[in-house]
Design an enzyme around this catalytic site. Structure first.
Site, PDB file in Angstrom:
ATOM      1  NE  ARG A   1      -7.388   5.063   2.407  1.00 26.13           N
ATOM      2  CZ  ARG A   1      -8.222   4.277   3.080  1.00 26.13           C
ATOM      3  NH1 ARG A   1      -9.385   4.749   3.467  1.00 26.13           N
ATOM      4  NH2 ARG A   1      -7.907   3.033   3.362  1.00 26.13           N
TER       5      ARG A   1
ATOM      6  NE  ARG B   1      -9.705   7.205  -2.573  1.00 23.75           N
ATOM      7  CZ  ARG B   1     -10.751   7.612  -1.859  1.00 23.75           C
ATOM      8  NH1 ARG B   1     -10.865   8.873  -1.522  1.00 23.75           N
ATOM      9  NH2 ARG B   1     -11.691   6.744  -1.521  1.00 23.75           N
TER      10      ARG B   1
ATOM     11  CG  ASP C   1      -8.860  -3.405  -4.426  1.00 24.86           C
ATOM     12  OD1 ASP C   1      -8.215  -2.870  -3.506  1.00 24.86           O
ATOM     13  OD2 ASP C   1      -9.700  -4.295  -4.245  1.00 24.86           O
TER      14      ASP C   1
ATOM     15  NE  ARG D   1      -4.057  -1.802   0.057  1.00 20.87           N
ATOM     16  CZ  ARG D   1      -5.180  -2.023   0.716  1.00 20.87           C
ATOM     17  NH1 ARG D   1      -5.602  -1.175   1.601  1.00 20.87           N
ATOM     18  NH2 ARG D   1      -5.905  -3.088   0.433  1.00 20.87           N
TER      19      ARG D   1
ATOM     20  CE1 TYR E   1     -12.893  -7.884   1.363  1.00 22.85           C
ATOM     21  CE2 TYR E   1     -11.331  -9.548   0.609  1.00 22.85           C
ATOM     22  CZ  TYR E   1     -11.647  -8.482   1.430  1.00 22.85           C
ATOM     23  OH  TYR E   1     -10.722  -8.011   2.328  1.00 22.85           O
TER      24      TYR E   1
HETATM   25  O1  1CP Z   1      -0.099  -1.852  -2.420  1.00 25.47           O
HETATM   26  C1  1CP Z   1      -0.343  -0.953  -3.242  1.00 25.47           C
HETATM   27  O2  1CP Z   1       0.028   0.233  -3.095  1.00 25.47           O
HETATM   28  C2  1CP Z   1      -1.045  -1.332  -4.528  1.00 25.47           C
HETATM   29  C3  1CP Z   1      -2.446  -1.225  -4.597  1.00 25.47           C
HETATM   30  C4  1CP Z   1      -3.360  -2.134  -3.809  1.00 25.47           C
HETATM   31  C5  1CP Z   1      -3.239  -3.501  -3.495  1.00 25.47           C
HETATM   32  C6  1CP Z   1      -2.067  -4.436  -3.734  1.00 25.47           C
HETATM   33  C7  1CP Z   1      -4.610  -1.708  -3.324  1.00 25.47           C
HETATM   34  C8  1CP Z   1      -5.126  -0.339  -3.427  1.00 25.47           C
HETATM   35  N1  1CP Z   1      -5.273  -2.795  -2.819  1.00 25.47           N
HETATM   36  C9  1CP Z   1      -4.459  -3.902  -2.885  1.00 25.47           C
HETATM   37  C10 1CP Z   1      -4.750  -5.273  -2.465  1.00 25.47           C
HETATM   38  C11 1CP Z   1      -5.972  -5.551  -1.680  1.00 25.47           C
HETATM   39  N2  1CP Z   1      -7.217  -4.995  -1.764  1.00 25.47           N
HETATM   40  C12 1CP Z   1      -6.034  -6.585  -0.708  1.00 25.47           C
HETATM   41  C13 1CP Z   1      -4.900  -7.536  -0.405  1.00 25.47           C
HETATM   42  C14 1CP Z   1      -3.881  -6.940   0.483  1.00 25.47           C
HETATM   43  C15 1CP Z   1      -4.347  -6.602   1.880  1.00 25.47           C
HETATM   44  O3  1CP Z   1      -4.696  -7.514   2.644  1.00 25.47           O
HETATM   45  O4  1CP Z   1      -4.324  -5.396   2.204  1.00 25.47           O
HETATM   46  C16 1CP Z   1      -7.333  -6.598  -0.178  1.00 25.47           C
HETATM   47  C17 1CP Z   1      -7.886  -7.524   0.903  1.00 25.47           C
HETATM   48  C18 1CP Z   1      -8.081  -5.594  -0.853  1.00 25.47           C
HETATM   49  C19 1CP Z   1      -9.518  -5.273  -0.668  1.00 25.47           C
HETATM   50  C20 1CP Z   1      -9.687  -3.867  -0.269  1.00 25.47           C
HETATM   51  N3  1CP Z   1      -9.561  -2.824  -1.130  1.00 25.47           N
HETATM   52  C21 1CP Z   1      -9.899  -3.342   1.029  1.00 25.47           C
HETATM   53  C22 1CP Z   1     -10.052  -4.168   2.323  1.00 25.47           C
HETATM   54  C23 1CP Z   1     -11.489  -4.297   2.619  1.00 25.47           C
HETATM   55  C24 1CP Z   1     -11.891  -5.128   3.822  1.00 25.47           C
HETATM   56  O5  1CP Z   1     -12.730  -4.606   4.552  1.00 25.47           O
HETATM   57  O6  1CP Z   1     -11.451  -6.274   4.025  1.00 25.47           O
HETATM   58  C25 1CP Z   1      -9.949  -1.941   0.911  1.00 25.47           C
HETATM   59  C26 1CP Z   1     -10.218  -0.940   1.992  1.00 25.47           C
HETATM   60  C27 1CP Z   1      -9.707  -1.639  -0.474  1.00 25.47           C
HETATM   61  C28 1CP Z   1      -9.576  -0.280  -1.092  1.00 25.47           C
HETATM   62  C29 1CP Z   1      -8.200   0.091  -1.460  1.00 25.47           C
HETATM   63  N4  1CP Z   1      -7.394  -0.625  -2.321  1.00 25.47           N
HETATM   64  C30 1CP Z   1      -6.207   0.054  -2.514  1.00 25.47           C
HETATM   65  C31 1CP Z   1      -6.257   1.258  -1.737  1.00 25.47           C
HETATM   66  C32 1CP Z   1      -5.178   2.307  -1.695  1.00 25.47           C
HETATM   67  C33 1CP Z   1      -7.508   1.265  -1.085  1.00 25.47           C
HETATM   68  C34 1CP Z   1      -8.034   2.384  -0.193  1.00 25.47           C
HETATM   69  C35 1CP Z   1      -9.016   3.106  -1.021  1.00 25.47           C
HETATM   70  C36 1CP Z   1      -9.026   4.570  -0.957  1.00 25.47           C
HETATM   71  O7  1CP Z   1      -8.160   5.279  -1.501  1.00 25.47           O
HETATM   72  O8  1CP Z   1     -10.006   5.050  -0.350  1.00 25.47           O
END
Ligand code: 1CP
Length: 344
Positions: free
Chosen positions: A29, A38, A75, A25, A152
């Site tokens: 943010r 964003r 994502d 990540r 999911y």
């Molecule tokens: O790592 C990076 O910078 C690259 C981008 C990336 C990656 C590899 C994002 C952007 N998401 C992911 C993987 C991802 N997404 C995973 C696997 C890794 C982990 O466990 O963190 C998972 C489970 C998700 C699903 C997801 N997407 C969630 C979790 C939800 C939950 O309640 O379980 C969330 C909050 C997101 C949104 C998201 N994806 C990425 C970002 C930066 C965000 C935040 C969104 C925003 O800007 O508001």
């Protein structure tokens, strides 16, 4: 040709005095420039599907910190969307999807061959990045592991215990396995297309692997990761794969051998000495600083960073966090972590 990129050298098994470093990540943010881009995109999904802006946020942490690797901004939930699931994000809460708990809902999904229609902007992001990244920076593509993506798709949202997915796994195993197979096949095509567009490494995120125990872990975490890794290696010899069976505990032992991944990423519940003895013996490991240090900083961050680098210094190692950096992290603590690793 002698490989010069530090991340690829670690993945090839080379032991380096200063390990390569990147951060899960890293585009996110906690960075003001990410929040600005964003806002320009409108919302998170519009950012993912806008190749210029998605490439821009991928590059931001590279410009600011000079990480050794960039991870494609996208994502794991884009694959369900490409298979026909509805997907939206509720601000402050997280993702929402249409659910799959009935055969009729599974049958309404699209065939794997249709996914590129939705995902082609992602491949364009990869192409832009492979042109624009500095020569020393490795580009990582990624996808969610089938089990994690299925949790999911079944629940329609993130769940603390993956209860709905376990209920389907036990209640209608045939439907559950059909869904996993569909995601597995889609993931192979998705990762292959990222590699064809320029990704040099791919990572498979199994964030919820830890809730699978015993035989279920073998069948639904190890086996899909093996199938995907073998298919990628058959189609794209030489492309390294990183596996991340988060919170697998004892399941980390032998994971690289059983799946064929080149590197196993560790969460921060894994102790260092144990990981050296039981996981790094099989090759490269990645991790595993607790992301809370990115919020709290200070001497504890420096000490823990040094402890990790030292503990893993006799084998191939990629320095990273144990999970993603959180929005409340201080960007200066990221710099302190990098300086600590690189001043070794
Ligand atoms: O790592 C990076 O910078 C690259 C981008 C990336 C990656 C590899 C994002 C952007 N998401 C992911 C993987 C991802 N997404 C995973 C696997 C890794 C982990 O466990 O963190 C998972 C489970 C998700 C699903 C997801 N997407 C969630 C979790 C939800 C939950 O309640 O379980 C969330 C909050 C997101 C949104 C998201 N994806 C990425 C970002 C930066 C965000 C935040 C969104 C925003 O800007 O508001």
């Amino acid at each position: 040709m002698v490989e010069t990129k530090k991340l690829l050298r670690a993945l090839a098994g080379e032991v380096q005095d200063v390990p390569p470093i990147w951060m899960m990540r890293q585009a996110g943010r906690y960075l003001p420039e990410y929040r600005a881009t964003r806002a320009q995109a409108g919302d998170f999904l519009s950012l993912c599907y806008n190749p210029e802006l998605a490439a821009e946020v991928t590059l931001q942490p590279i410009r600011r910190y000079g990480f050794d690797a960039a991870i494609l901004f996208a994502d794991i939930l884009l694959v369900p969307q490409a298979l026909g699931a509805d997907l939206w994000f509720v601000t402050g809460e997280g993702p929402r999807l249409s659910t799959i708990t009935q055969p009729s809902e599974f049958e309404a999904l699209k065939p794997v061959s249709d996914i590129h229609e939705t995902l082609s902007p992602i491949y364009e992001t990869v192409r832009i990045l492979s042109r624009e990244l500095p020569a020393e920076t490795t580009l990582i593509g990624f996808a969610g592991a089938p089990w994690t993506v299925a949790t999911y798709m079944i629940a329609g949202r993130g769940t603390p215990d993956q209860g709905p997915a376990h209920a389907l796994r036990e209640g209608d195993t045939a439907l559950f396995e059909a869904l996993l197979d569909r995601i597995t096949a889609a993931t192979i095509e998705y990762l292959s297309a990222q590699i064809e567009a320029g990704a040099e490494v791919v990572k498979i995120f199994d964030s919820w692997a830890g809730s699978l125990k015993g035989e279920a872990f073998q069948k639904y975490a190890v086996e899909p990761c093996r199938v995907i890794t073998q298919a990628i290696k058959a189609r794209h010899p030489g492309i390294p794969v990183i596996g991340f069976p988060r919170e697998a505990g004892e399941g980390y032992v032998g994971f690289a051998g059983a799946t064929g991944v080149d590197c196993v990423a560790l969460d921060n519940s894994v102790s260092l000495d144990w990981a050296v003895e039981h996981v790094q013996v099989d090759g490269c490991i990645q991790g595993n600083l607790a992301s809370s240090h990115m919020v709290t900083g200070g001497q504890a961050l420096v000490d823990e960073t040094r402890r990790i680098v030292d503990a893993f210094s006799n084998g191939p190692h990629i320095f990273n966090l144990g999970h993603g950096i959180t929005p409340d992290a201080d960007p200066e603590n990221v710099q302190l972590m990098i300086d600590t690793v690189r001043s070794r």
